[in-house]
Design a protein around this motif. Sequence first.
Motif, PDB file in Angstrom:
ATOM      1  N   PHE A 169       0.988  -0.998   0.037  1.00 39.41           N
ATOM      2  CA  PHE A 169      -0.043   0.252  -0.046  1.00 39.41           C
ATOM      3  C   PHE A 169       0.795   1.167   0.147  1.00 39.41           C
ATOM      4  O   PHE A 169       1.836   1.348   1.065  1.00 39.41           O
ATOM      5  CB  PHE A 169      -0.926  -0.107   1.133  1.00 39.41           C
ATOM      6  N   ASN A 204       0.924   5.215  -0.053  1.00 38.61           N
ATOM      7  CA  ASN A 204       0.077   6.444   0.130  1.00 38.61           C
ATOM      8  C   ASN A 204       0.766   7.674  -0.353  1.00 38.61           C
ATOM      9  O   ASN A 204       1.663   8.195   0.157  1.00 38.61           O
ATOM     10  CB  ASN A 204      -0.227   6.775   1.707  1.00 38.61           C
ATOM     11  N   LEU A 260      -2.840   0.319  -4.118  1.00 39.38           N
ATOM     12  CA  LEU A 260      -2.732  -0.974  -3.309  1.00 39.38           C
ATOM     13  C   LEU A 260      -2.847  -2.064  -4.243  1.00 39.38           C
ATOM     14  O   LEU A 260      -3.402  -2.315  -5.144  1.00 39.38           O
ATOM     15  CB  LEU A 260      -4.126  -1.039  -2.566  1.00 39.38           C
ATOM     16  N   VAL A 275      -9.052  -4.930   1.983  1.00 43.74           N
ATOM     17  CA  VAL A 275      -8.755  -4.002   1.157  1.00 43.74           C
ATOM     18  C   VAL A 275      -9.609  -2.663   2.189  1.00 43.74           C
ATOM     19  O   VAL A 275      -8.990  -1.638   2.275  1.00 43.74           O
ATOM     20  CB  VAL A 275      -9.340  -3.878  -0.032  1.00 43.74           C
ATOM     21  N   ILE A 324      -6.877  -1.730   5.142  1.00 40.05           N
ATOM     22  CA  ILE A 324      -5.746  -1.134   4.668  1.00 40.05           C
ATOM     23  C   ILE A 324      -5.979   0.369   4.157  1.00 40.05           C
ATOM     24  O   ILE A 324      -5.132   0.977   4.421  1.00 40.05           O
ATOM     25  CB  ILE A 324      -5.261  -1.943   3.533  1.00 40.05           C
ATOM     26  N   THR A 325      -6.992   0.529   3.185  1.00 38.90           N
ATOM     27  CA  THR A 325      -7.375   2.018   2.778  1.00 38.90           C
ATOM     28  C   THR A 325      -7.509   2.895   4.020  1.00 38.90           C
ATOM     29  O   THR A 325      -7.300   3.712   4.202  1.00 38.90           O
ATOM     30  CB  THR A 325      -8.419   2.118   1.928  1.00 38.90           C
ATOM     31  N   GLY A 359      -4.479   3.411   5.895  1.00 37.15           N
ATOM     32  CA  GLY A 359      -3.661   4.059   5.183  1.00 37.15           C
ATOM     33  C   GLY A 359      -3.816   5.558   5.199  1.00 37.15           C
ATOM     34  O   GLY A 359      -3.221   6.555   4.611  1.00 37.15           O
TER      35      GLY A 359
END
Length: 185
Positions: free
Chosen positions: A47, A49, A103, A141, A144-145, A148
């Motif tokens: 991932f 950013n 990602l 997902v 993680i987002t 993040g």
Amino acid sequence: MFLLEITNLKPSRLFQSLEKKFMAKKTDDITPPKMNILAQYVRDLSFENILAQKGVDGELNPEIQVNVNIDAKKRTSDKQFDVIVKLRVDSKSKNTDNVLFVLELDYGGVFQIENIPDDQLHPYLLIECPRMLFPFLRRIVSDITRDGGFPPLNLENIDFLKLYRQEIERRKQEAVSYTHLRAHE
């Protein structure tokens, strides 16, 4: 070894058609299809950013692009298969086309599959198995987002049957193009 029994999931049309084929035959030695998920795992996760690394000015209006690939292969153990769903999510700003985040996730499962005819095994591995993995992949997902620094990304359902059909059609077109090309050499 972990054994995960999946319950309360609606069977797909492929699974239902296989089940009907087996139920239609009146032979005692035929048993219905059976699938067990022996393990699930993250094979690879990345991932980035980009927004935090570069900083972006102005209002963000994200555009999300999701790419999915599926890989399946036989394991050395009898009737066991590895199925990997490879996901890439790119988020860009619609206004500036700046990348917000990227990602990449390879999520796999080890499946023990029994009583599936050989001619149905390929679609079963590339449709049913990913369909069983998808809810877990979707949660990863989303987490993680969120972790993040973005709002959680809740992926829409993926139609694995449609993806399978598109890939078969693409391969047919490639074969026709290759044959046409070879004929003109």
